[in-house]
Design a protein around this motif. Structure first.
Motif, short mmCIF file in Angstrom:
data_model
loop_
_atom_site.label_atom_id
_atom_site.label_comp_id
_atom_site.label_asym_id
_atom_site.label_seq_id
_atom_site.Cartn_x
_atom_site.Cartn_y
_atom_site.Cartn_z
N LEU A 106 0.83 -1.21 0.00
CA LEU A 106 0.00 0.00 0.00
C LEU A 106 0.86 1.26 0.00
O LEU A 106 0.55 2.24 -0.68
N ALA A 107 1.96 1.24 0.77
CA ALA A 107 2.85 2.40 0.81
C ALA A 107 3.50 2.62 -0.55
O ALA A 107 3.66 3.77 -0.99
N ALA A 108 3.88 1.54 -1.24
CA ALA A 108 4.47 1.67 -2.57
C ALA A 108 3.44 2.22 -3.56
O ALA A 108 3.75 3.09 -4.38
N TRP A 109 2.21 1.73 -3.45
CA TRP A 109 1.15 2.17 -4.35
C TRP A 109 0.76 3.63 -4.08
O TRP A 109 0.46 4.40 -5.00
N GLY A 110 0.77 4.01 -2.80
CA GLY A 110 0.37 5.36 -2.43
C GLY A 110 1.48 6.38 -2.49
O GLY A 110 1.21 7.59 -2.41
N GLY A 111 2.73 5.94 -2.64
CA GLY A 111 3.85 6.86 -2.64
C GLY A 111 3.72 8.00 -3.63
O GLY A 111 3.99 9.16 -3.28
N PRO A 112 3.32 7.75 -4.89
CA PRO A 112 3.20 8.84 -5.85
C PRO A 112 2.22 9.93 -5.44
O PRO A 112 2.27 11.04 -5.99
N ALA A 113 1.36 9.66 -4.48
CA ALA A 113 0.40 10.67 -4.02
C ALA A 113 0.99 11.61 -2.97
O ALA A 113 0.31 12.54 -2.53
N LEU A 114 2.24 11.37 -2.56
CA LEU A 114 2.86 12.23 -1.55
C LEU A 114 3.43 13.49 -2.20
O LEU A 114 4.63 13.75 -2.19
N THR A 115 2.53 14.28 -2.78
CA THR A 115 2.91 15.59 -3.28
C THR A 115 2.97 16.55 -2.10
O THR A 115 2.99 16.12 -0.95
N ASP A 116 2.98 17.84 -2.34
CA ASP A 116 3.07 18.79 -1.23
C ASP A 116 1.96 18.55 -0.23
O ASP A 116 0.78 18.41 -0.61
N PRO A 117 2.28 18.49 1.07
CA PRO A 117 1.24 18.24 2.08
C PRO A 117 0.23 19.38 2.12
O PRO A 117 0.57 20.55 1.89
N ALA A 194 9.98 12.50 0.92
CA ALA A 194 8.76 12.36 0.13
C ALA A 194 9.09 12.10 -1.33
O ALA A 194 8.41 11.29 -2.00
N ALA A 195 10.13 12.76 -1.86
CA ALA A 195 10.54 12.53 -3.25
C ALA A 195 11.00 11.09 -3.45
O ALA A 195 10.72 10.47 -4.48
N LEU A 196 11.71 10.55 -2.47
CA LEU A 196 12.12 9.14 -2.53
C LEU A 196 10.90 8.23 -2.53
O LEU A 196 10.82 7.27 -3.30
N ALA A 197 9.94 8.53 -1.66
CA ALA A 197 8.73 7.70 -1.57
C ALA A 197 7.91 7.76 -2.85
O ALA A 197 7.31 6.75 -3.26
N ARG A 198 7.88 8.91 -3.49
CA ARG A 198 7.13 9.06 -4.75
C ARG A 198 7.81 8.34 -5.90
O ARG A 198 7.18 8.06 -6.92
N GLY A 199 9.11 8.10 -5.78
CA GLY A 199 9.86 7.52 -6.88
C GLY A 199 10.45 8.59 -7.79
O GLY A 199 10.97 8.26 -8.87
N ASP A 200 10.40 9.85 -7.37
CA ASP A 200 10.96 10.93 -8.18
C ASP A 200 12.48 11.03 -8.03
O ASP A 200 13.13 11.73 -8.82
N LEU A 201 13.03 10.39 -7.03
CA LEU A 201 14.46 10.48 -6.73
C LEU A 201 14.95 9.13 -6.26
O LEU A 201 14.31 8.48 -5.42
#
Length: 236
Positions: A106-117, A194-201
């Motif tokens: 779930l955390a992997a699937w939801g990671g891309p949603a961690l944009t600005d809080p 958060a960028a790591l969790a999103r997969g952006d970095l």
């Protein structure tokens, strides 16, 4: 919505009434707050007041109700700590701890949603433990294991990586520094986390750019240091 039924115990429960493994799982953990309570308890036994403090937005009645449901389903249990603590805590059972890969997914699937809080979003440091643990576990470690302390803007948490036991005495992650000490320490901003969790970095790239500071002599610290090349950012 699942309808109300009566369990064998005679107490009401909710069920989708579908002979399906996914539906049966959702009968047990599909209600609001249940999986977030499991997320907290994967970090170790917690007092009711501590659970309530780290689940902002849940009412006391709702939390009490969900904990009772989790006890009934064999996911959590109450324990009495020995003196001098002499306190009652909630802990996951073996069945509850088996939810770890579910929460990982779930955390992997939801990671891309961690944009600005958002302006009302609560943040706790240890909520980043699941995505960071997954990223560290995905490194080409060749079986490397270790305990990692991670410091972000909101505080500190620790994760256990690799072929280490996850059981009643060894939590996969937890709030604060590791009780027995860590062999690797990371320091980074919440924004980078958060960028790591999103997969952006990528983690190795963040270390190489100095956005993640690495300290320690553990296998993971050495691996992250080596992955940065000659200009890697190692502390100590």
């Amino acid at each position: 919505m699942p309808r109300q039924l009566h369990a064998a115990s005679g107490r009401p429960r909710r069920s989708y009434d579908q002979y399906c493994a996914t539906a049966r799982a959702l009968d047990a953990v599909g209600d609001r707050w249940t999986l977030l309570i499991a997320r907290e308890l994967l970090a170790g036994p917690r007092r009711y007041t501590d659970l309530h403090a780290d689940l902002p937005g849940v009412s006391t009645d709702m939390l009490a109700s969900r904990l009772k449901d989790m006890e009934r389903e064999g996911i959590a249990e109450r324990r009495r700590l020995p003196a001098p603590a002499a306190a009652t805590v909630y802990a996951l059972t073996d069945r509850g701890r088996a939810l770890l890969p579910v929460l990982d997914a779930l955390a992997a699937w939801g990671g891309p949603a961690l944009t600005d809080p958002g302006p009302t979003d609560a943040v706790r440091a240890h909520w980043f433990a699941l995505p960071l643990r997954r990223l560290l576990g995905a490194l080409p470690t060749g079986g490397a294991t270790g305990v990692v302390d991670v410091r972000v803007d909101e505080g500190e948490f620790h994760v256990r990586v690799g072929a280490l036991p996850v059981d009643d005495c060894h939590e996969p992650y937890g709030d604060g520094p590791a009780p027995g000490g860590a062999d690797t320490r990371l320091a980074l901003s919440t924004t980078v986390c958060a960028a790591l969790a999103r997969g952006d970095l990528a983690l190795a790239e963040a270390v190489r750019r100095g956005e993640v500071r690495v300290d320690g002599t553990g296998e993971l610290a050495v691996l992250l240091g080596d992955s940065t090349g000659p200009s890697g950012h190692r502390a100590g």
